[in-house]
Scaffold this active site. Structure first.
Site, PDB file in Angstrom:
ATOM      1  N   LYS A  44     -50.703 -12.059  -1.973  1.00 13.85           N
ATOM      2  CA  LYS A  44     -50.376 -10.831  -2.704  1.00 13.85           C
ATOM      3  C   LYS A  44     -51.655 -10.048  -3.000  1.00 13.85           C
ATOM      4  O   LYS A  44     -52.768 -10.549  -2.814  1.00 13.85           O
ATOM      5  CB  LYS A  44     -49.679 -11.188  -4.014  1.00 13.85           C
ATOM      6  N   ARG A  86     -43.180 -14.803 -19.280  1.00 11.79           N
ATOM      7  CA  ARG A  86     -43.343 -13.660 -18.372  1.00 11.79           C
ATOM      8  C   ARG A  86     -42.109 -13.653 -17.478  1.00 11.79           C
ATOM      9  O   ARG A  86     -41.009 -13.405 -17.947  1.00 11.79           O
ATOM     10  CB  ARG A  86     -44.662 -13.800 -17.594  1.00 11.79           C
ATOM     11  N   TYR A 119     -76.467   8.293 -16.383  1.00 10.20           N
ATOM     12  CA  TYR A 119     -75.831   9.013 -17.478  1.00 10.20           C
ATOM     13  C   TYR A 119     -76.121   8.372 -18.831  1.00 10.20           C
ATOM     14  O   TYR A 119     -76.044   7.158 -18.991  1.00 10.20           O
ATOM     15  CB  TYR A 119     -74.317   9.051 -17.281  1.00 10.20           C
ATOM     16  N   MET A 154     -69.460   6.987 -10.610  1.00  6.75           N
ATOM     17  CA  MET A 154     -68.291   6.879  -9.744  1.00  6.75           C
ATOM     18  C   MET A 154     -68.660   6.382  -8.351  1.00  6.75           C
ATOM     19  O   MET A 154     -67.927   5.597  -7.744  1.00  6.75           O
ATOM     20  CB  MET A 154     -67.582   8.227  -9.624  1.00  6.75           C
TER      21      MET A 154
END
Length: 372
Positions: free
Chosen positions: A33, A131, A261, A309
């Site tokens: 998966k 779950r 940044y 990014m």
């Protein structure tokens, strides 16, 4: 020529599966998966089957159908199925389905009728994860409905299963409690007149540490890709994924230069900075700012400043570094590079997330050990 890449060693997957398969009398379901935990679902599935896997496990119907379209004929179980899906397509393709409620069962009964063949089901009991799975109180009702549907010829109950909470913490008492609940659930299955071929509970951790939970089928996922689910234990598994990039740019800056940044990092001396063309759009967690380990020029370094990014920066001090040099974010660790475990520790997550996010982005994925 690549700028950045995720490289997957398919022979490592084969080797891991072969070793896992040899350690149990049970059959083995390789869980592929999440795009094969970021390694590529189809190549990982084929390598796992080469290594001796008997089954493949996925979450979604789309994943299962993709494997079938790629010509894979091995048994497949899909278990995360929202209401209203075209389950008859899965039934027609010979895909086993996970059922955890009478409502799901009803949809699968209809899918079997539409497909003109019984839907193959694995009934799931919630043994404590809270779950997926039927609660213990709902379990008898699900079994009764499943037995009736099987008698009507619309379904075939192939398996009964559940999932552990704490198997990655060997010795945790919850694991024993879940195992006891599972045995009680199996007793109810027998009393309902059902005789499923497969009972399965063991994930990677239980496959490695709890032979008493192997039953008829084990379901390793993470271990297939060479990563350990148990902290501090490698079990001799061979990591299959390497993430790396070439240095895009180097520059000389003086002491006191703010980097990236927010200037959360400041150089302490005159330094060489290396700009690496990978960022959070490529799977690098932003939480790796000032913490993510990277191997460059024979030295393990730490990301300097905030992850952007598309890029991040390394302070290389006086070390000679040039554009085009290879920076390895993680790999097997055999050559001094960080591992996915090192990254998980540095950013406060788990190794599962590291490989899955790096392998499922815009970074090209390439393979070693491909076979015709």
């Amino acid at each position: 020529m690549w700028q950045a890449e995720v490289r997957v060693d398919l022979d490592a997957i084969r080797e891991n599966v072969s070793w896992l398969r040899s350690g149990s009398a049970a059959e083995l379901m390789a869980v592929v998966k999440g795009d094969g935990y970021g390694h590529g679902m189809v190549p990982a599935a084929l390598a796992a089957l080469d290594g001796g896997a008997d089954w493949l496990g996925v979450c979604t119907l789309d994943e299962a159908l993709t494997l079938r379209r790629e010509g894979i004929t091995a048994p497949i179980l899909a278990w995360l199925l929202a209401p209203g899906l075209p389950l008859h397509e899965g039934v027609a393709a010979g895909i086993d389905l996970g059922a955890a409620s009478v409502a799901q069962l009803d949809e699968m009964v209809q899918a079997g009728r539409t497909a003109g063949r019984p839907a193959r089901l694995h009934l799931k009991i919630d043994t404590g994860l809270s779950r997926g799975g039927a609660t213990v109180s709902d379990w008898p009702g699900l079994l009764t409905a499943a037995a009736k549907a099987q008698a009507d010829g619309t379904v075939e109950v192939v398996g009964v299963w559940s999932h552990f909470v704490y198997a990655d913490a060997p010795g945790h008492p919850t694991t024993d409690r879940q195992l006891a609940v599972f045995h009680e659930g199996l007793d109810m299955v027998e009393k309902a007149g059902l005789r499923p071929r497969y009972r399965h509970l063991a994930n990677s951790a239980a496959t490695l540490t709890r032979p008493d939970a192997h039953f008829d089928l084990v379901r390793p996922g993470l271990a297939v890709y060479g990563l350990s689910p148990v902290a501090g234990e490698s079990f001799g598994l061979r990591p299959a994924m390497t993430a790396r990039a070439r240095v895009m740019l180097t520059k000389q800056v003086p002491a006191g230069a703010g980097v990236s940044y927010g200037h959360t990092y400041t150089t302490e001396r005159d330094s060489t900075l290396a700009v690496i063309p990978l960022g959070y759009a490529d799977g690098v967690p932003r939480s790796a700012s000032n913490s993510g380990p990277v191997h460059l020029g024979g030295v393990r370094r730490t990301i300097s400043g905030r992850v952007c990014m598309d890029q991040f920066v390394l302070d290389c001090g006086d070390d000679p570094v040039a554009p085009g040099d290879v920076a390895v974010l993680f790999g097997s660790g055999r050559n001094g590079e960080p591992t996915a475990d090192d990254w998980a520790e540095a950013v406060g997550t788990i190794n599962y997330e590291i490989v899955t996010r790096f392998g499922s982005t815009r970074v090209p994925r390439s393979y070693d050990g491909e076979r015709p």
